[in-house]
Design an enzyme around this catalytic site. Sequence first.
Site, short mmCIF file in Angstrom:
data_model
loop_
_atom_site.label_atom_id
_atom_site.label_comp_id
_atom_site.label_asym_id
_atom_site.label_seq_id
_atom_site.Cartn_x
_atom_site.Cartn_y
_atom_site.Cartn_z
CG ASP A 67 0.14 4.15 8.33
OD1 ASP A 67 -0.10 4.40 7.83
OD2 ASP A 67 1.37 3.08 8.33
CG ASP B 289 0.58 9.76 7.35
OD1 ASP B 289 -0.46 9.09 7.74
OD2 ASP B 289 1.10 10.47 7.98
CE LYS C 93 7.21 -1.35 -7.73
NZ LYS C 93 7.34 0.30 -7.87
CE1 TYR D 274 3.60 -1.37 8.35
CE2 TYR D 274 1.31 0.30 8.81
CZ TYR D 274 2.76 -0.23 8.14
OH TYR D 274 3.49 1.24 7.46
CG ASP E 151 6.40 3.30 -7.94
OD1 ASP E 151 5.48 2.88 -7.90
OD2 ASP E 151 7.19 2.81 -8.54
#
Length: 355
Positions: free
Chosen positions: A239, A243, A182, A129, A215
Amino acid sequence: MQVCIIPGDGIGREVIDAALQVLQAVAGELPLETATAQAGWGTFQATGTALPDATLNLARSSDAVLFGAVASPSHAVPGYRSPIVALRRELNLYANIRPTRSIDGIGSTRSPAAPVDLVVVRENTEGLYAGRERLEDDGDTAIAERVVTRRGSERIVRHAFTLADQRRAAGTTGGKVTVVHKANVLRVTDGLFREVALAVAQDYPHIALEELLVDTAAMRLAQSPERFDIIVTTNMFGDILSDVACIHGGGLGLASSANIGDRQALFEPVHGAAPDIAGQGVANPLAAIGCIAMLLEWATRRQGDGGEIYAQAAQRVRAAAAETLQHGPYPPDLRGTATTGEVTAAVIARATSDM
Ligand code: NAI
Ligand code: MG
């Protein structure tokens, strides 16, 4: 303490109005001043900019910011940039703190094996971002650059371990940090993040350290959220994972967050402008009201000696919100029929019952 209020668009305006009523009700003698400023899609349409200089200057000169939500178009609009992303970067609010606590009878359709009490600590200024996107000359290839720095990684990981330390000292948890990355694919960027995280962890031998690939972390977060304490990760992973996490705390209508820098902080509900319910007076105000509690708790820590006055006000808000979640009235997202105003009035009545 000066607080800059940015309601934004859609239900941002409705929930910030509710949260301010709660703040005013518990503020009593607190040295608090508020000033309101404009930002968002409505502001862009009216003035040609989504984050006017006057708003940015007011935010810069305030101690804290209370932000509602803004509507951002999903297609590129010339001149438009997301005001919340810009504010986080301009004020250097590098730590995004998103706590999730399970509440009996509210939230996930399955009850977790044990209570959930976790915090996602998300790097807030770099990663994917960072805003480095471009279209190649052929018009058919779009590229985003993912920025990870040693300094940015170090300060966010330190923030996570400090928080784990505080929660352990308070007896909230045993003290554990899960580093999510990752690095098996993003060897250079997440390789650096991981290397820094493991080095910082050495300074906190009493805090358990765990690593998970993003993941796997998503699956575990959905399946067994009670196993997490602090999760620390880069911007976009944080982010998305936050959620997922917020489902276990009753969903978006209850999820509050803080964006913390060295000098200032910005508090905002995790949810957006919710155009599907905006203007109907049915938005759940409890996420925004939770931001008031977080703001007052931050003010307590910042004040050091003499901070108890803020702590008492924070405690009033927390207790009143908890009681409302236990006994209602409930807004539609919690399967009730109460309006934003009715939920807010119930919180205020409980917060001020002995004042
Ligand atoms: P959203 O969070 O606005 O809404 C998602 C769903 O959750 C909707 O069905 C909405 O009605 C519901 N919801 C959200 N908050 C609620 C509340 N307090 N009470 C009851 N129901 C609630 O996310 P969405 O729909 O993806 O985005 C809508 C707009 O908001 C977009 O323009 C997006 O760019 C913007 N947005 C802004 C954010 C911010 O300002 N920080 C964050 C996320 C989205
Ligand atoms: Mg989000």
